[in-house]
Design a protein around this motif. Structure first.
Motif, PDB file in Angstrom:
ATOM      1  N   CYS A  74     -47.749  75.272 -40.253  1.00 16.76           N
ATOM      2  CA  CYS A  74     -46.867  74.214 -39.738  1.00 16.76           C
ATOM      3  C   CYS A  74     -46.872  74.188 -38.219  1.00 16.76           C
ATOM      4  N   ALA A  75     -46.895  75.378 -37.597  1.00 20.32           N
ATOM      5  CA  ALA A  75     -46.874  75.413 -36.131  1.00 20.32           C
ATOM      6  C   ALA A  75     -48.173  74.903 -35.547  1.00 20.32           C
ATOM      7  N   GLY A  76     -49.287  75.114 -36.236  1.00 20.19           N
ATOM      8  CA  GLY A  76     -50.572  74.666 -35.708  1.00 20.19           C
ATOM      9  C   GLY A  76     -50.932  73.264 -36.070  1.00 20.19           C
ATOM     10  N   ALA A  77     -50.096  72.614 -36.904  1.00 19.62           N
ATOM     11  CA  ALA A  77     -50.433  71.265 -37.352  1.00 19.62           C
ATOM     12  C   ALA A  77     -50.122  70.255 -36.278  1.00 19.62           C
ATOM     13  N   THR A  78     -50.949  69.269 -36.143  1.00 21.37           N
ATOM     14  CA  THR A  78     -50.736  68.166 -35.199  1.00 21.37           C
ATOM     15  C   THR A  78     -51.014  66.871 -35.896  1.00 21.37           C
ATOM     16  N   ARG A  79     -50.422  65.811 -35.374  1.00 24.87           N
ATOM     17  CA  ARG A  79     -50.661  64.506 -35.959  1.00 24.87           C
ATOM     18  C   ARG A  79     -51.992  63.959 -35.488  1.00 24.87           C
ATOM     19  N   ALA A  80     -52.685  63.341 -36.392  1.00 24.37           N
ATOM     20  CA  ALA A  80     -53.981  62.746 -36.065  1.00 24.37           C
ATOM     21  C   ALA A  80     -53.801  61.264 -35.845  1.00 24.37           C
ATOM     22  N   ASP A  81     -54.653  60.699 -34.981  1.00 21.70           N
ATOM     23  CA  ASP A  81     -54.575  59.280 -34.712  1.00 21.70           C
ATOM     24  C   ASP A  81     -55.253  58.467 -35.803  1.00 21.70           C
ATOM     25  N   ASP A  82     -56.134  59.105 -36.574  1.00 24.31           N
ATOM     26  CA  ASP A  82     -56.811  58.407 -37.647  1.00 24.31           C
ATOM     27  C   ASP A  82     -56.302  58.917 -38.981  1.00 24.31           C
ATOM     28  N   LYS A  83     -56.491  58.140 -40.028  1.00 28.14           N
ATOM     29  CA  LYS A  83     -56.096  58.577 -41.345  1.00 28.14           C
ATOM     30  C   LYS A  83     -56.955  59.758 -41.762  1.00 28.14           C
ATOM     31  N   PRO A  84     -56.337  60.807 -42.331  1.00 30.47           N
ATOM     32  CA  PRO A  84     -57.125  61.961 -42.746  1.00 30.47           C
ATOM     33  C   PRO A  84     -57.953  61.635 -43.972  1.00 30.47           C
ATOM     34  N   ILE A 120     -61.815  58.523 -47.016  1.00 28.57           N
ATOM     35  CA  ILE A 120     -62.827  59.229 -46.227  1.00 28.57           C
ATOM     36  C   ILE A 120     -63.223  58.358 -45.041  1.00 28.57           C
ATOM     37  N   LYS A 121     -63.090  58.924 -43.830  1.00 22.46           N
ATOM     38  CA  LYS A 121     -63.363  58.151 -42.623  1.00 22.46           C
ATOM     39  C   LYS A 121     -64.858  57.916 -42.483  1.00 22.46           C
ATOM     40  N   PRO A 122     -65.256  56.682 -42.276  1.00 22.01           N
ATOM     41  CA  PRO A 122     -66.682  56.408 -42.077  1.00 22.01           C
ATOM     42  C   PRO A 122     -67.127  56.911 -40.712  1.00 22.01           C
ATOM     43  N   PRO A 123     -68.385  57.189 -40.521  1.00 20.67           N
ATOM     44  CA  PRO A 123     -68.867  57.633 -39.201  1.00 20.67           C
ATOM     45  C   PRO A 123     -68.708  56.523 -38.174  1.00 20.67           C
ATOM     46  N   LYS A 133     -75.362  52.075 -32.094  1.00 16.76           N
ATOM     47  CA  LYS A 133     -76.410  51.077 -31.880  1.00 16.76           C
ATOM     48  C   LYS A 133     -77.347  51.618 -30.814  1.00 16.76           C
ATOM     49  N   ASP A 134     -78.564  51.923 -31.219  1.00 17.37           N
ATOM     50  CA  ASP A 134     -79.564  52.489 -30.312  1.00 17.37           C
ATOM     51  C   ASP A 134     -79.074  53.776 -29.663  1.00 17.37           C
ATOM     52  N   GLY A 135     -78.376  54.612 -30.455  1.00 15.97           N
ATOM     53  CA  GLY A 135     -77.896  55.892 -29.956  1.00 15.97           C
ATOM     54  C   GLY A 135     -76.636  55.826 -29.130  1.00 15.97           C
ATOM     55  N   VAL A 136     -75.976  54.655 -29.058  1.00 13.14           N
ATOM     56  CA  VAL A 136     -74.758  54.471 -28.268  1.00 13.14           C
ATOM     57  C   VAL A 136     -73.614  54.160 -29.219  1.00 13.14           C
ATOM     58  N   LEU A 137     -72.516  54.916 -29.118  1.00 15.33           N
ATOM     59  CA  LEU A 137     -71.354  54.717 -29.982  1.00 15.33           C
ATOM     60  C   LEU A 137     -70.672  53.396 -29.661  1.00 15.33           C
ATOM     61  N   GLN A 138     -70.278  52.669 -30.707  1.00 16.28           N
ATOM     62  CA  GLN A 138     -69.513  51.438 -30.554  1.00 16.28           C
ATOM     63  C   GLN A 138     -68.038  51.802 -30.737  1.00 16.28           C
ATOM     64  N   LEU A 139     -67.336  51.993 -29.638  1.00 13.29           N
ATOM     65  CA  LEU A 139     -65.998  52.575 -29.672  1.00 13.29           C
ATOM     66  C   LEU A 139     -64.910  51.503 -29.713  1.00 13.29           C
ATOM     67  N   LYS A 140     -63.814  51.859 -30.397  1.00 15.94           N
ATOM     68  CA  LYS A 140     -62.609  51.043 -30.466  1.00 15.94           C
ATOM     69  C   LYS A 140     -61.410  51.961 -30.338  1.00 15.94           C
ATOM     70  N   LYS A 141     -60.232  51.367 -30.327  1.00 20.85           N
ATOM     71  CA  LYS A 141     -59.016  52.176 -30.232  1.00 20.85           C
ATOM     72  C   LYS A 141     -58.863  53.077 -31.452  1.00 20.85           C
ATOM     73  N   SER A 142     -59.327  52.597 -32.612  1.00 19.44           N
ATOM     74  CA  SER A 142     -59.151  53.355 -33.849  1.00 19.44           C
ATOM     75  C   SER A 142     -60.045  54.593 -33.922  1.00 19.44           C
ATOM     76  N   ASN A 143     -61.156  54.623 -33.200  1.00 25.22           N
ATOM     77  CA  ASN A 143     -62.052  55.778 -33.302  1.00 25.22           C
ATOM     78  C   ASN A 143     -62.321  56.463 -31.968  1.00 25.22           C
TER      79      ASN A 143
END
Length: 692
Positions: free
Chosen positions: A188-198, A205-208, A212-222
């Motif tokens: 319980c002491a080591g647990a933290t809230r995650a920003d994404d669904k576990p 299950i979170k998709p990868p 695109k061409d080795g560059v991550l397409q980032l958003k607020k969710s990931n």
């Protein structure tokens, strides 16, 4: 008295047999008292006990002698027999036996002690029995785990609490509850809230993160997930329609291919779609490096030209000044400008400053040298920075104690650019990112006849004011520069014209001169540097007597209100106060105003086009004459006839007659429109009544 002989003693029976002595006999065991299961040891067993292979862990026991609780006096009667007489003498002999009790010192560990019943040496056993506190703690943690187990946004570590709590309940009976409760507390002491669904098996299950061409397409969710996964994350915040977006994207793809498999990962964020993420990260630069998952202290990266720029920046940032020591002969035939530093070994502060500047300018080659032949060749001393192009000296800079990295960056950036830099897609970011905040901008048509003379004067002034003002050329004939002309409110017909802008406060200054010679440009720039130049405002202050004279004086704030009055015919002169041609029309305009002084429906006015922003599509040069008819529609008519009172009055009368006819049609259209609106309102009222 002598004791009896053996023969005499044998003649008499023992005193205890059948003779009542009046003494209570010793007590007997109750019938209900069960005998010990193990018979007492024999003497041989008692003195020859086998040695215990384990050491005695209990402290030594002290024997304690206590008096008997009951009266265990054992009375023996002795008979003394003499030869002379036969008398029996009763004598009471009391024997008080002692009882030894061993005090057992038992603890939480097994120990060797003596059984108080059978007097054998035994080894104790310890058994932990769960009490109320352990059971209650297990039950509470089990409830907490079940509650968080239903929350999809909770981290897997706190989800583990449910399983541990249930296991604690099941194992409490065997004494493991306390250990498992401690494990629950750690989880319980080591647990933290995650920003994404576990990840929930088979469901969430979170998709990868998409690439695109080795560059991550980032958003607020990931974004946070990518930040935790990669030790070094270089992010490009781009606007899809910006000029640098495609170039930087290509540079990212090339650098990602070169560094595939390294600890550096590349990602892009669409700034137009992820505004909340930009606000959260406080992103102020297009390219930013995040290290070790730290969002609060990112490292800002210069806007790269290509993949080599990114690789050079990462290498210089991770390296040291020693990496800049190389052979400068490899740049002898290069068009690129080379920055060479000559420092004494003792001046380590200068060397570190030189390296820091090299990190901030990854597109510029840097080199450290101690070659005495080069010092003799360029006739310099130590602690000097040289700018070389094809082995020719462009400029030198003497480093002093008060020299800062910002001073060095300003020197290199200014001389890295041309004396007069033309604004285009390649140089736009270089101009805007220049450390020189004061820019003199020449708006000119490169295909015009007078361009060469105007450009020469501008170039001459730039030579004397370099490092203080950045000189920029904008071709008004280039359609892609339209936004820049709109910002400075410059028309193509106004060219050539010079604007001076301070990027710190965005204040614009206008060169008040018809002739753009070198002296006029220098005077204007020095006046600005001395703080004596008057800024160009969107509107002049409105004079109190603006409508008291025959010629009305308009400004930016009342221009549209007066000119587009539907009940007035307004004829306006747009002039430049420093233009001789404009000033030559002032007497003619006064004469025209006097001719219409008695006609209230006609207004003759003028406005300074250089001091007031005018929101009109005006493509002609100043001075310009424009008439605004008395109509509801905002019609503007340009006067192109002869500039005399007679012809201008004919023009006014003609436009007034035409506007009168158009006004009749406008009135009819307005009447029909008003009637249609009234009918629509009546229908809406009737529909409302029917509904009620």
């Amino acid at each position: 008295m002598e004791p009896p002989s053996y023969d005499e003693a044998c003649l008499h029976p023992p005193a205890l047999r059948g003779v009542s002595m009046g003494v209570t006999p010793p007590p007997t065991y109750p019938v209900t008292l069960s005998s010990p299961a193990t018979p007492p040891p024999t003497y041989g067993e008692a003195v020859t006990m086998p040695t215990d292979p384990y050491p005695v862990l209990a402290p030594p026991m002290m024997p304690v002698t206590t008096p008997p609780q009951r009266d265990p006096n054992i009375v023996h009667q002795s008979t003394h027999i003499s030869a002379s007489d036969s008398r029996t003498v009763g004598q009471t002999v009391v024997a008080v036996p002692s009882q030894t009790i061993h005090s057992l010192a038992l603890g939480e560990h097994p120990t060797v002690t003596q059984c108080p019943y059978c007097h054998h040496n035994i080894t104790t056993q310890v058994q932990h029995i769960a009490g109320r506190a352990a059971w209650c703690t297990c039950f509470i943690f089990c409830l907490m785990g079940e509650f968080y187990n239903e929350q999809p946004e909770v981290n897997m570590r706190i989800r583990l609490l449910a399983a541990v709590g249930r296991a604690a309940v099941g194992l409490a009976a065997v004494g493991l509850a306390a250990a498992l409760c401690a494990a629950c507390l750690c989880v319980c002491a080591g647990a933290t809230r995650a920003d994404d669904k576990p990840p929930i098996p088979g469901k969430d299950i979170k998709p990868p993160i998409p690439e695109k061409d080795g560059v991550l397409q980032l958003k607020k969710s990931n974004f946070n997930r990518a930040l935790r996964k990669h030790k070094a994350l270089l992010v490009h915040f781009y606007a899809p329609l910006s000029g640098d977006a495609q170039r930087v994207s290509d540079a990212f793809q090339g650098a990602a291919a070169e560094l595939r498999g390294s600890e550096v990962m590349f990602g892009v964020v669409d700034a137009t779609q992820e505004k909340e993420l930009l606000k959260e990260l406080n992103a102020t630069t297009p390219v930013t490096l995040f290290l070790n998952g730290d969002k609060k202290t990112p490292v800002h990266c210069p806007i790269p030209k290509n993949a080599a720029s990114i690789l050079t920046w990462l290498k210089r940032r991770a390296g040291s000044a020693a990496d800049l020591i190389n052979d400068i002969g490899q740049w002898d035939d290069s068009e690129e400008m080379l920055v060479v530093g000559f420092f004494k070994d003792t001046h380590q502060d200068y060397i570190q400053m030189f390296h820091s500047a090299a990190v901030d300018l990854p597109d510029t080659p840097f080199s450290l040298s101690h070659d005495d032949d080069l010092i003799k060749k360029y006739d310099i001393a130590h602690d000097v920075i040289l700018l070389l192009r094809k082995s020719k000296l462009v400029q030198s800079y003497k480093v002093k104690g008060q020299t800062s990295k910002e001073d060095l960056l300003k020197f290199i950036s200014v001389y890295h650019m041309d004396l007069v830099t033309e604004y285009d897609g390649q140089t736009a970011s270089q101009i805007l990112m220049s450390p020189v905040m004061s820019h003199a901008v020449l708006f000119a048509n490169k295909s015009s006849d007078d361009f060469k003379s105007v450009y020469t004067a501008f170039h001459t002034a730039a030579r004397d004011l370099r490092m203080k003002i950045l000189f920029v050329l904008v071709d008004v004939d280039e359609t892609r520069n339209g936004r820049l002309l709109e910002y400075f409110r410059v028309r193509e017909a106004d060219a050539p014209v010079i604007r001076l802008v301070n990027l710190t406060d965005q204040v614009t200054y206008h060169l008040p001169s018809d002739s753009l010679d070198a002296d006029a440009v220098k005077t204007f720039c020095r006046k600005y540097l001395d703080g004596k130049a008057e800024p160009k405002l969107s509107s002049e202050p409105l004079p109190e007597d603006w409508d008291q004279r025959p010629v009305k004086q308009l400004v930016g704030t009342n221009m549209e209100k007066v000119a587009f009055n539907p009940n007035k015919t307004v004829f306006v002169l747009f002039y430049l106060p420093y233009s001789k041609e404009s000033r030559g029309l002032f007497p003619l305009w006064e004469e025209l105003a006097s001719a219409y002084q008695d006609r209230e429906e006609v207004v003759i006015a003028r406005i300074d086009a250089s001091a007031n922003d005018i929101d009109l599509m005006m493509q002609d040069r100043y001075p310009s004459l424009r008439l605004f008819p008395a109509l509801y529609s905002e019609r503007v008519v340009l006067y192109t006839g002869k500039r005399n009172v007679k012809d201008m009055m004919k023009f006014v009368e003609k436009e007034m007659k035409k506007a009168k006819k158009d006004r009749v049609k406008e009135e009819e259209d307005r009447r029909k429109y008003i009637e249609a609106m009234k009918e629509e309102e009546e229908k809406m009222k009737n529909n409302t009544k029917d509904e009620l």
